[in-house]
Design an enzyme around this catalytic site. Structure first.
Site, mmCIF file in Angstrom:
data_model
loop_
_atom_site.group_PDB
_atom_site.id
_atom_site.type_symbol
_atom_site.label_atom_id
_atom_site.label_comp_id
_atom_site.label_asym_id
_atom_site.label_seq_id
_atom_site.Cartn_x
_atom_site.Cartn_y
_atom_site.Cartn_z
ATOM 1 C CG ASP A 1 11.934 60.370 -31.938
ATOM 2 O OD1 ASP A 1 11.160 59.620 -31.330
ATOM 3 O OD2 ASP A 1 12.063 61.582 -31.697
ATOM 4 C CD GLU A 2 17.445 56.377 -31.618
ATOM 5 O OE1 GLU A 2 16.292 55.981 -31.311
ATOM 6 O OE2 GLU A 2 18.253 56.828 -30.794
ATOM 7 N N GLY A 3 13.763 54.867 -35.039
ATOM 8 C CA GLY A 3 13.010 53.842 -35.775
ATOM 9 C C GLY A 3 13.007 52.522 -35.013
ATOM 10 C CE LYS A 4 13.637 54.023 -29.228
ATOM 11 N NZ LYS A 4 13.962 55.311 -29.865
ATOM 12 N N GLY A 5 10.674 51.363 -33.100
ATOM 13 C CA GLY A 5 9.377 50.704 -33.253
ATOM 14 C C GLY A 5 9.360 49.837 -34.493
ATOM 15 C CE LYS A 6 11.741 49.551 -41.344
ATOM 16 N NZ LYS A 6 12.157 50.194 -42.579
ATOM 17 C CB ALA B 1 8.270 55.769 -25.848
ATOM 18 N N GLY B 2 7.366 57.432 -28.394
ATOM 19 C CA GLY B 2 6.407 57.419 -29.491
ATOM 20 C C GLY B 2 7.013 56.553 -30.565
ATOM 21 C CG HIS B 3 8.488 53.220 -29.867
ATOM 22 N ND1 HIS B 3 8.955 52.183 -29.101
ATOM 23 C CD2 HIS B 3 9.194 54.306 -29.461
ATOM 24 C CE1 HIS B 3 9.881 52.634 -28.266
ATOM 25 N NE2 HIS B 3 10.032 53.911 -28.466
ATOM 26 C CD GLN C 1 12.170 57.366 -23.268
ATOM 27 O OE1 GLN C 1 12.296 56.478 -22.447
ATOM 28 N NE2 GLN C 1 11.023 57.593 -23.860
ATOM 29 C CB THR D 1 14.515 60.486 -20.530
ATOM 30 O OG1 THR D 1 13.192 60.306 -19.992
ATOM 31 C CG2 THR D 1 15.261 59.151 -20.535
ATOM 32 C CE LYS E 1 13.030 58.719 -41.014
ATOM 33 N NZ LYS E 1 12.232 59.603 -40.125
ATOM 34 C CG LEU E 2 21.141 54.539 -46.489
ATOM 35 C CD1 LEU E 2 22.179 55.245 -45.616
ATOM 36 C CD2 LEU E 2 21.717 53.198 -46.954
HETATM 37 P P1 GDP Z 1 11.185 55.354 -32.497
HETATM 38 O O1 GDP Z 1 10.727 56.266 -31.426
HETATM 39 O O2 GDP Z 1 12.625 55.014 -32.408
HETATM 40 O O3 GDP Z 1 10.329 54.115 -32.634
HETATM 41 O O4 GDP Z 1 11.014 56.168 -33.859
HETATM 42 P P2 GDP Z 1 9.757 57.089 -34.285
HETATM 43 O O5 GDP Z 1 8.648 56.211 -34.690
HETATM 44 O O6 GDP Z 1 9.487 58.137 -33.268
HETATM 45 O O7 GDP Z 1 10.369 57.864 -35.528
HETATM 46 C C1 GDP Z 1 10.900 57.191 -36.620
HETATM 47 C C2 GDP Z 1 10.158 57.641 -37.876
HETATM 48 O O8 GDP Z 1 10.842 57.185 -39.010
HETATM 49 C C3 GDP Z 1 8.758 57.056 -37.977
HETATM 50 O O9 GDP Z 1 7.941 57.971 -38.627
HETATM 51 C C4 GDP Z 1 8.977 55.811 -38.839
HETATM 52 O O10 GDP Z 1 7.807 55.436 -39.560
HETATM 53 C C5 GDP Z 1 10.044 56.293 -39.771
HETATM 54 N N1 GDP Z 1 10.984 55.275 -40.271
HETATM 55 C C6 GDP Z 1 11.522 54.221 -39.619
HETATM 56 N N2 GDP Z 1 12.439 53.581 -40.392
HETATM 57 C C7 GDP Z 1 12.475 54.261 -41.563
HETATM 58 C C8 GDP Z 1 13.255 54.147 -42.764
HETATM 59 O O11 GDP Z 1 14.115 53.264 -42.914
HETATM 60 N N3 GDP Z 1 13.009 55.074 -43.742
HETATM 61 C C9 GDP Z 1 12.083 56.067 -43.605
HETATM 62 N N4 GDP Z 1 11.929 56.929 -44.607
HETATM 63 N N5 GDP Z 1 11.353 56.205 -42.507
HETATM 64 C C10 GDP Z 1 11.542 55.340 -41.488
HETATM 65 P P1 IMO Z 2 11.334 57.471 -28.301
HETATM 66 O O1 IMO Z 2 11.177 56.224 -27.490
HETATM 67 C C1 IMO Z 2 13.034 61.477 -28.606
HETATM 68 C C2 IMO Z 2 13.512 63.696 -24.858
HETATM 69 C C3 IMO Z 2 12.658 64.942 -24.712
HETATM 70 C C4 IMO Z 2 13.560 65.784 -23.845
HETATM 71 C C5 IMO Z 2 14.181 64.742 -22.898
HETATM 72 C C6 IMO Z 2 13.469 64.616 -21.558
HETATM 73 O O2 IMO Z 2 10.172 57.759 -29.173
HETATM 74 O O3 IMO Z 2 12.646 57.488 -29.021
HETATM 75 P P2 IMO Z 2 11.196 63.477 -20.790
HETATM 76 O O4 IMO Z 2 9.765 63.777 -21.169
HETATM 77 O O5 IMO Z 2 11.609 62.077 -21.033
HETATM 78 O O6 IMO Z 2 11.501 63.949 -19.397
HETATM 79 O O7 IMO Z 2 12.071 64.421 -21.757
HETATM 80 O O8 IMO Z 2 14.111 63.507 -23.581
HETATM 81 N N1 IMO Z 2 12.759 62.471 -25.171
HETATM 82 C C7 IMO Z 2 12.718 61.901 -26.381
HETATM 83 N N2 IMO Z 2 13.237 62.299 -27.564
HETATM 84 N N3 IMO Z 2 12.378 60.306 -28.537
HETATM 85 C C8 IMO Z 2 11.872 59.877 -27.354
HETATM 86 O O9 IMO Z 2 11.320 58.658 -27.202
HETATM 87 C C9 IMO Z 2 11.996 60.706 -26.220
HETATM 88 N N4 IMO Z 2 11.598 60.601 -24.924
HETATM 89 C C10 IMO Z 2 12.089 61.678 -24.295
HETATM 90 O O10 IMO Z 2 12.421 65.534 -25.966
HETATM 91 O O11 IMO Z 2 14.594 66.325 -24.616
HETATM 92 MG MG MG Z 3 9.799 58.095 -31.144
#
Ligand code: GDP
Ligand code: IMO
Ligand code: MG
Length: 415
Positions: free
Chosen positions: A9-14, A35-37, A218, A233, A325-326
């Site tokens: 969830d670092e913001g890979k999707g973005k 994953a949830g991007h 992940q 994972t 997310k700075l």
């Molecule tokens: P991913 O799984 O790595 O693609 O990240 P997620 O989408 O699960 O979570 C990242 C969250 O941070 C999402 O809600 C994005 O819209 C948000 N996001 C990404 N980059 C930034 C940023 O630079 N600033 C802020 N405030 N939000 C961001």
């Molecule tokens: P994105 O791509 C954050 C975590 C779960 C759990 C562990 C194992 O959006 O960054 P799993 O269902 O894969 O067997 O769960 O990994 N996890 C994630 N945490 N972002 C994800 O994906 C994740 N995918 C799995 O919370 O701790």
């Molecule tokens: Mg995510």
């Protein structure tokens, strides 16, 4: 190659969406609907689980052999994207990818329940059980949907065993063969159009000078081999696996961008040295909107951990970092950054501990950097720039992009 440098969830999707603007092909090489991007562009928000983020920009979007695919999730996602005017005709799924079947989801859920306090905190999408069957060589693959007879036969064989596990070991309801066979044949009919030789297609794209982007899911510390096992994972998430997962050679990857938040979050169980104690944790969660994209779970929040990030630089061979997310840190007057761990024996280290017990008991040693207390818009204030510079200097990797908001445009290129 875009890879998560922390716990997800670092913001890979973005970042993928941003770089997809100048790419031709975007590939997912591992993972599945865990994953949830999130992508926010043109006033619209997309949350994608299974399809590569490039689909939003109409790029060829490939799901490689190293992925696990839940056909129900994939088809629903394609439908949803289609209904929002996104062209999904250039999505290609490798025939070698494995299918997540309903028993995988049921076993994931039952197994977490059974583990109780020892649970991993999975996304409960059947990821672990599907990869386990792949490794046991009893999985059902995407190419099995091409032949109705083979698909039915494989479902029958699998169910005969899985139902025994479900009933006798996990004490949950078994699945009914006819119902599952009919449902999966209807998925198969739709899925067939998307099946293709993704390894060959990526190779051809590269040979003809196309720009190919790999989208990690992940993250590094969730890697099955190198992450914080067992709280990981079930796939190899690190950059090197992009080659294996897509079926190309490692020499084809020329740049690896690690995506890291300017702080750290983690969903699910497991050790987390810089997890914030006290009200600041709640504050980071609120300002950063740190709730799971897939599960809605609260994300645990911590200060930036440069020991763990140095490990990510090593494992992935990062050529640069995107620090996202700075803007969230604008809420804090002072910013602790972990530069070393103090181990049980009193020694301090800059390197990620090789053994679990050392990591579980490691205490962060912080350096405190000055905050900037102003919204980030346009050029970075000096203290925000200094924060990025500190990361760059400490890790000896350039920070090329800084995220200042969730929308596609909210990014500052430092290089
Ligand atoms: P991913 O799984 O790595 O693609 O990240 P997620 O989408 O699960 O979570 C990242 C969250 O941070 C999402 O809600 C994005 O819209 C948000 N996001 C990404 N980059 C930034 C940023 O630079 N600033 C802020 N405030 N939000 C961001
Ligand atoms: P994105 O791509 C954050 C975590 C779960 C759990 C562990 C194992 O959006 O960054 P799993 O269902 O894969 O067997 O769960 O990994 N996890 C994630 N945490 N972002 C994800 O994906 C994740 N995918 C799995 O919370 O701790
Ligand atoms: Mg995510």
């Amino acid at each position: 190659m875009i890879v998560g440098a922390q716990w997800g969830d670092e913001g890979k999707g973005k970042i993928v969406d941003l770089l997809a603007q100048e790419s031709d092909v975007v590939c997912r090489y591992q993972g599945g609907p865990n994953a949830g991007h999130t992508i926010i562009a043109g006033g619209e928000t997309f949350k994608i689980r299974q399809v590569p983020s490039g689909v939003i920009s109409g790029k060829t979007s490939m799901i490689g052999a190293g992925c696990v695919v839940d056909p129900e999730v994939l088809l629903a996602e394609l439908d949803e994207l289609g209904s929002r005017g996104i062209d999904t005709s250039s999505v290609v799924v490798s025939g070698n990818a494995h299918l997540i079947m309903p028993w995988h989801v049921a076993i994931d859920q039952a197994s977490e329940r059974r583990l109780g306090k020892l649970k991993i905190g999975t996304t409960r999408r059947g990821i672990g059980p599907a990869y386990a069957d792949k490794a046991s060589r009893i999985g059902i693959r995407v190419q099995d949907v091409l032949d109705p007879k083979i698909l039915r036969q494989k479902i029958e064989v699998a169910l005969a065993e899985k139902n025994i596990w479900l009933e006798r070991v996990y004490e949950v309801a078994p699945f009914e063969l006819e119902e599952i066979a009919a449902r999966y044949e209807s998925y198969a009919q739709r899925l067939r159009a998307y099946v293709g030789d993704t390894s060959l297609l990526v190779d051809r794209a590269l040979r003809t000078g196309k720009e190919v982007l790999f989208e990690g899911a992940q993250a590094t510390l969730l890697d099955l081999d190198h992450g914080t096992y067992p709280f990981v994972t079930s796939s190899s998430t690190v950059a090197a696996n992009a080659a294996t997962g897509m079926g190309i050679g490692p020499t084809r990857i020329d740049r690896v961008i690690g995506v890291a938040k300017a702080y750290v979050t983690r969903v699910g169980e497991g050790p987390f040295p810089t997890e914030i104690q006290g009200p600041d944790q709640e504050r980071v969660r609120e300002v950063g909107g740190e709730f799971g994209t897939v599960t809605g779970r609260e994300r645990r929040c911590g200060w930036l951990d440069l020991v763990a990030l140095r490990y990510a630089v090593r494992l992935n061979g990062l050529t640069s970092l995107a620090l996202t997310k700075l803007d969230v840190l604008s809420a804090f007057p002072e910013l602790p950054v972990c530069v070393r761990y103090r181990l049980r024996d009193g020694t301090e280290t800059e390197d990620f501990p090789a053994h679990q017990s050392d990591f579980h008991t490691a205490k962060p040693v912080y350096e405190t950097l000055a905050g900037w207390r102003e919204p980030l818009d346009g050029e970075l204030p000096a203290a925000a720039r200094a924060y990025a510079d500190f990361v760059e200097r400490t890790l000896d990797v350039e920070v090329s992009l800084v995220g200042t908001g969730a929308e596609r445009e909210r990014v500052v290129a430092l290089r």
